[in-house]
Write a protein that holds these residues in place. Structure first.
Motif, PDB file in Angstrom:
ATOM      1  N   PHE A 195     -16.443 -35.821   8.081  1.00  0.00           N
ATOM      2  CA  PHE A 195     -16.638 -36.309   6.722  1.00  0.00           C
ATOM      3  C   PHE A 195     -16.708 -37.832   6.711  1.00  0.00           C
ATOM      4  CE2 PHE A 195     -14.808 -38.042   2.807  1.00  0.00           C
ATOM      5  CZ  PHE A 195     -15.633 -37.468   1.855  1.00  0.00           C
ATOM      6  N   ALA A 196     -15.784 -38.483   7.422  1.00  0.00           N
ATOM      7  CA  ALA A 196     -15.763 -39.945   7.470  1.00  0.00           C
ATOM      8  C   ALA A 196     -17.065 -40.493   8.045  1.00  0.00           C
ATOM      9  CB  ALA A 196     -14.570 -40.426   8.296  1.00  0.00           C
ATOM     10  N   ASP A 197     -17.565 -39.867   9.118  1.00  0.00           N
ATOM     11  CA  ASP A 197     -18.823 -40.305   9.728  1.00  0.00           C
ATOM     12  C   ASP A 197     -20.005 -40.116   8.777  1.00  0.00           C
ATOM     13  OD1 ASP A 197     -17.526 -41.031  12.047  1.00  0.00           O
ATOM     14  OD2 ASP A 197     -17.911 -39.122  13.066  1.00  0.00           O
ATOM     15  N   LYS A 198     -20.038 -38.979   8.103  1.00  0.00           N
ATOM     16  CA  LYS A 198     -21.169 -38.651   7.223  1.00  0.00           C
ATOM     17  C   LYS A 198     -21.264 -39.608   6.037  1.00  0.00           C
ATOM     18  CE  LYS A 198     -22.952 -34.869   9.125  1.00  0.00           C
ATOM     19  NZ  LYS A 198     -24.374 -34.760   9.529  1.00  0.00           N
ATOM     20  N   VAL A 199     -20.122 -39.965   5.451  1.00  0.00           N
ATOM     21  CA  VAL A 199     -20.140 -40.819   4.258  1.00  0.00           C
ATOM     22  C   VAL A 199     -20.019 -42.305   4.604  1.00  0.00           C
ATOM     23  CG1 VAL A 199     -19.214 -38.991   2.805  1.00  0.00           C
ATOM     24  CG2 VAL A 199     -17.643 -40.604   3.888  1.00  0.00           C
ATOM     25  N   GLY A 200     -19.910 -42.619   5.899  1.00  0.00           N
ATOM     26  CA  GLY A 200     -19.873 -44.012   6.328  1.00  0.00           C
ATOM     27  C   GLY A 200     -18.555 -44.716   6.099  1.00  0.00           C
ATOM     28  N   LEU A 201     -17.461 -43.956   6.074  1.00  0.00           N
ATOM     29  CA  LEU A 201     -16.135 -44.539   5.909  1.00  0.00           C
ATOM     30  C   LEU A 201     -15.331 -44.366   7.184  1.00  0.00           C
ATOM     31  CD1 LEU A 201     -15.288 -43.146   2.347  1.00  0.00           C
ATOM     32  CD2 LEU A 201     -16.028 -45.472   2.900  1.00  0.00           C
ATOM     33  N   THR A 202     -14.343 -45.221   7.395  1.00  0.00           N
ATOM     34  CA  THR A 202     -13.491 -45.086   8.571  1.00  0.00           C
ATOM     35  C   THR A 202     -12.459 -43.990   8.340  1.00  0.00           C
ATOM     36  OG1 THR A 202     -11.899 -46.726   7.769  1.00  0.00           O
ATOM     37  CG2 THR A 202     -13.746 -47.541   9.083  1.00  0.00           C
ATOM     38  N   GLU A 203     -11.959 -43.421   9.424  1.00  0.00           N
ATOM     39  CA  GLU A 203     -10.924 -42.392   9.317  1.00  0.00           C
ATOM     40  C   GLU A 203      -9.677 -42.959   8.646  1.00  0.00           C
ATOM     41  OE1 GLU A 203     -10.058 -40.565  13.051  1.00  0.00           O
ATOM     42  OE2 GLU A 203     -12.173 -40.259  13.547  1.00  0.00           O
ATOM     43  N   PHE A 204      -9.351 -44.208   8.958  1.00  0.00           N
ATOM     44  CA  PHE A 204      -8.170 -44.832   8.352  1.00  0.00           C
ATOM     45  C   PHE A 204      -8.328 -44.913   6.839  1.00  0.00           C
ATOM     46  CE2 PHE A 204      -6.324 -48.811   6.690  1.00  0.00           C
ATOM     47  CZ  PHE A 204      -4.987 -48.495   6.825  1.00  0.00           C
ATOM     48  N   PHE A 205      -9.494 -45.325   6.347  1.00  0.00           N
ATOM     49  CA  PHE A 205      -9.715 -45.451   4.914  1.00  0.00           C
ATOM     50  C   PHE A 205      -9.642 -44.092   4.230  1.00  0.00           C
ATOM     51  CE2 PHE A 205     -12.312 -45.515   1.094  1.00  0.00           C
ATOM     52  CZ  PHE A 205     -11.863 -46.664   0.449  1.00  0.00           C
ATOM     53  N   VAL A 206     -10.277 -43.085   4.821  1.00  0.00           N
ATOM     54  CA  VAL A 206     -10.252 -41.735   4.244  1.00  0.00           C
ATOM     55  C   VAL A 206      -8.815 -41.235   4.138  1.00  0.00           C
ATOM     56  CG1 VAL A 206     -10.913 -39.324   4.597  1.00  0.00           C
ATOM     57  CG2 VAL A 206     -12.581 -41.142   4.985  1.00  0.00           C
ATOM     58  N   ALA A 207      -8.017 -41.490   5.199  1.00  0.00           N
ATOM     59  CA  ALA A 207      -6.627 -41.026   5.204  1.00  0.00           C
ATOM     60  C   ALA A 207      -5.777 -41.803   4.210  1.00  0.00           C
ATOM     61  CB  ALA A 207      -6.043 -41.154   6.607  1.00  0.00           C
ATOM     62  N   ALA A 208      -5.895 -43.145   4.220  1.00  0.00           N
ATOM     63  CA  ALA A 208      -5.027 -43.995   3.417  1.00  0.00           C
ATOM     64  C   ALA A 208      -5.352 -43.953   1.929  1.00  0.00           C
ATOM     65  CB  ALA A 208      -5.113 -45.445   3.912  1.00  0.00           C
ATOM     66  N   VAL A 209      -6.574 -43.576   1.588  1.00  0.00           N
ATOM     67  CA  VAL A 209      -6.965 -43.557   0.174  1.00  0.00           C
ATOM     68  C   VAL A 209      -7.203 -42.134  -0.319  1.00  0.00           C
ATOM     69  CG1 VAL A 209      -8.633 -44.366  -1.537  1.00  0.00           C
ATOM     70  CG2 VAL A 209      -7.956 -45.869   0.346  1.00  0.00           C
ATOM     71  N   ILE A 210      -8.178 -41.434   0.270  1.00  0.00           N
ATOM     72  CA  ILE A 210      -8.560 -40.112  -0.241  1.00  0.00           C
ATOM     73  C   ILE A 210      -7.473 -39.074   0.023  1.00  0.00           C
ATOM     74  CG2 ILE A 210     -10.256 -38.245  -0.106  1.00  0.00           C
ATOM     75  CD1 ILE A 210     -12.338 -40.361   0.631  1.00  0.00           C
ATOM     76  N   VAL A 211      -7.048 -38.938   1.291  1.00  0.00           N
ATOM     77  CA  VAL A 211      -6.039 -37.934   1.634  1.00  0.00           C
ATOM     78  C   VAL A 211      -4.708 -38.241   0.937  1.00  0.00           C
ATOM     79  CG1 VAL A 211      -4.694 -36.920   3.512  1.00  0.00           C
ATOM     80  CG2 VAL A 211      -7.126 -37.366   3.833  1.00  0.00           C
ATOM     81  N   ALA A 212      -4.345 -39.525   0.873  1.00  0.00           N
ATOM     82  CA  ALA A 212      -3.085 -39.910   0.220  1.00  0.00           C
ATOM     83  C   ALA A 212      -3.082 -39.528  -1.255  1.00  0.00           C
ATOM     84  CB  ALA A 212      -2.858 -41.415   0.376  1.00  0.00           C
ATOM     85  N   ILE A 213      -4.205 -39.741  -1.935  1.00  0.00           N
ATOM     86  CA  ILE A 213      -4.280 -39.404  -3.361  1.00  0.00           C
ATOM     87  C   ILE A 213      -4.272 -37.890  -3.549  1.00  0.00           C
ATOM     88  CG2 ILE A 213      -5.778 -39.456  -5.398  1.00  0.00           C
ATOM     89  CD1 ILE A 213      -6.646 -42.254  -4.563  1.00  0.00           C
ATOM     90  N   VAL A 214      -5.013 -37.176  -2.712  1.00  0.00           N
ATOM     91  CA  VAL A 214      -5.088 -35.715  -2.819  1.00  0.00           C
ATOM     92  C   VAL A 214      -3.717 -35.078  -2.607  1.00  0.00           C
ATOM     93  CG1 VAL A 214      -5.938 -33.650  -1.653  1.00  0.00           C
ATOM     94  CG2 VAL A 214      -7.522 -35.482  -2.253  1.00  0.00           C
ATOM     95  N   GLY A 215      -2.973 -35.565  -1.607  1.00  0.00           N
ATOM     96  CA  GLY A 215      -1.668 -34.988  -1.312  1.00  0.00           C
ATOM     97  C   GLY A 215      -0.679 -35.109  -2.461  1.00  0.00           C
ATOM     98  N   ASN A 216      -0.910 -36.105  -3.344  1.00  0.00           N
ATOM     99  CA  ASN A 216      -0.006 -36.341  -4.475  1.00  0.00           C
ATOM    100  C   ASN A 216      -0.635 -36.013  -5.820  1.00  0.00           C
ATOM    101  OD1 ASN A 216       2.501 -37.600  -3.393  1.00  0.00           O
ATOM    102  ND2 ASN A 216       1.065 -39.077  -2.560  1.00  0.00           N
ATOM    103  N   ALA A 217      -1.850 -35.450  -5.794  1.00  0.00           N
ATOM    104  CA  ALA A 217      -2.649 -35.356  -7.021  1.00  0.00           C
ATOM    105  C   ALA A 217      -1.934 -34.648  -8.171  1.00  0.00           C
ATOM    106  CB  ALA A 217      -3.970 -34.649  -6.725  1.00  0.00           C
ATOM    107  N   ALA A 218      -1.292 -33.518  -7.889  1.00  0.00           N
ATOM    108  CA  ALA A 218      -0.653 -32.754  -8.960  1.00  0.00           C
ATOM    109  C   ALA A 218       0.475 -33.552  -9.605  1.00  0.00           C
ATOM    110  CB  ALA A 218      -0.121 -31.431  -8.414  1.00  0.00           C
ATOM    111  N   GLU A 219       1.306 -34.197  -8.766  1.00  0.00           N
ATOM    112  CA  GLU A 219       2.410 -34.990  -9.304  1.00  0.00           C
ATOM    113  C   GLU A 219       1.881 -36.233 -10.024  1.00  0.00           C
ATOM    114  OE1 GLU A 219       5.322 -35.980  -6.411  1.00  0.00           O
ATOM    115  OE2 GLU A 219       6.913 -36.096  -7.909  1.00  0.00           O
ATOM    116  N   HIS A 220       0.776 -36.802  -9.492  1.00  0.00           N
ATOM    117  CA  HIS A 220       0.154 -37.952 -10.141  1.00  0.00           C
ATOM    118  C   HIS A 220      -0.253 -37.593 -11.566  1.00  0.00           C
ATOM    119  CE1 HIS A 220      -1.139 -40.055  -6.131  1.00  0.00           C
ATOM    120  NE2 HIS A 220       0.149 -39.804  -6.207  1.00  0.00           N
ATOM    121  N   GLY A 221      -0.968 -36.476 -11.682  1.00  0.00           N
ATOM    122  CA  GLY A 221      -1.421 -36.029 -12.996  1.00  0.00           C
ATOM    123  C   GLY A 221      -0.259 -35.759 -13.932  1.00  0.00           C
ATOM    124  N   GLY A 222       0.808 -35.182 -13.386  1.00  0.00           N
ATOM    125  CA  GLY A 222       1.988 -34.894 -14.197  1.00  0.00           C
ATOM    126  C   GLY A 222       2.604 -36.145 -14.777  1.00  0.00           C
TER     127      GLY A 222
END
Length: 345
Positions: A223-250
């Motif tokens: 996914f990171a290669d296809k969208v032109g993002l680094t693995e670190f960025f995908v993990a630190a931003v996208i994965v981090a937000i997804v892992g907390n998404a339900a509590e964030h919304g709450g």
């Protein structure tokens, strides 16, 4: 309405798992579906632990909330450790702390507007975050020269993790009881599930989360290669937000209803829990798979320290406003830009 949507999207997880093993779908599609599927699963885990806490009492209930509330992030991290994606692990953990501090809290203040926060609880969280940041510098600074994953740094991370966890254990009774009391007070009209139902839902959601997280981590690199993002960025931003998404919304929904103190408690307690519980727990549990060194990069340490100090300054007088929320969200945008520019190590 939101609950109905979350219940409905729970079906995404079994559909994704079936497609993963029975069909040949692109990795990018798998990553996107897995990321979306984790949101209702995280919500279900949170619901189940809250209902279980109604039957077990505040002590065991607090333990359940601390353990299973972070289950999606913990599972993602351990699977990434097993796959050897150490930068992904560290990035997702630091990104989780920063997103809670700046994005979630900022969005909550934007939604809630003027109000007051609990200064005592807030600055307890800031103190824990500052303490954890200083402790993480011990293995982080030596890692800025040479191999960041060398065994000596992994060994150095063990006593650091133990000390941070001990501090967490000392304060858990106060912070978790306080957080749980506030949370229950905001949702007191909801009838608790039976303990059996809550535990079954918790077990099913945790197992399903493990399967979905494995798919997410397995497709992250492509996914990171296809969208032109680094693995670190995908993990630190996208994965981090997804892992907390339900509590964030709450937190945002609670703030919108005028419960600013509760929303602030959720965001700040979550950030502190990741720093003083989840990060050292991952470092210690990684020895069962592949030892992980807490070799955080300078950009990660700067983000942790900077977001803690900035948020504490913005909320120093314990008052909230949309302007302050906007400042926190702007601060998060700066961190995201820094993560983007930093790239992979």
């Amino acid at each position: 309405m939101v609950r109905k949507v979350l219940f409905g999207t729970l079906a995404l997880a079994p559909v994704l798992i079936a497609l993963h093993y029975l069909a040949d779908i692109p990795d990018t599609a798998e990553f996107v579906i897995a990321a979306i599927a984790l949101i209702p699963l995280a919500w279900l885990i949170g619901e189940a632990t809250e209902h279980a806490a109604e039957h077990t009492g505040p002590g065991i209930g607090g333990f359940l909330n601390a353990t299973f509330g972070n289950a999606p992030e913990l599972i993602i991290a351990l699977i990434a450790v097993h796959e050897g994606l150490t930068e992904v692990v560290r990035g997702s953990l630091t990104g989780s702390v920063v997103s809670n501090l700046l994005l979630v809290l900022g969005a909550s203040l934007l939604a809630g507007g003027r109000g007051r926060l609990d200064r005592y609880s807030s600055f307890l969280s800031f103190g824990l975050l500052a303490f954890a940041t200083v402790m993480f510098l011990i293995p982080a600074i030596p890692s800025w020269d040479g191999d960041p994953d060398r065994e000596s740094l992994a060994r150095l991370s063990v006593p650091v993790s133990v000390v941070v966890l001990l501090v967490y254990v000392v304060i858990i009774w106060f912070s978790l009881r306080r957080h749980r009391a506030l949370h229950v007070a905001s949702d007191e009209e909801v009838r608790a599930w039976s303990l059996r139902s809550a535990l079954l839902a918790l077990a099913a959601a945790t197992i399903t989360t493990a399967l979905v997280a494995e798919i997410l981590v397995g497709s992250l690199q492509v996914f990171a290669d296809k969208v032109g993002l680094t693995e670190f960025f995908v993990a630190a931003v996208i994965v981090a937000i997804v892992g907390n998404a339900a509590e964030h919304g709450g937190a945002v929904v609670v703030a919108f209803r005028g419960k600013i103190a509760l929303a602030g408690e959720i965001a700040l307690s979550s950030a502190a829990q990741v720093a003083v519980f989840l990060i050292p727990a991952v470092a210690l549990l990684s020895w069962l798979l592949d030892p992980l060194a807490l070799s955080f990069r300078p950009v990660e340490m700067a983000a942790l320290a900077g977001s803690t100090v900035f948020t504490a300054l913005v909320l120093f007088d314990g008052r909230s406003s949309r302007l302050r929320g906007g400042l926190l969200v702007l601060g998060y945008a700066v961190v995201v830009a820094a993560f983007f520019v930093a790239g992979d190590r």
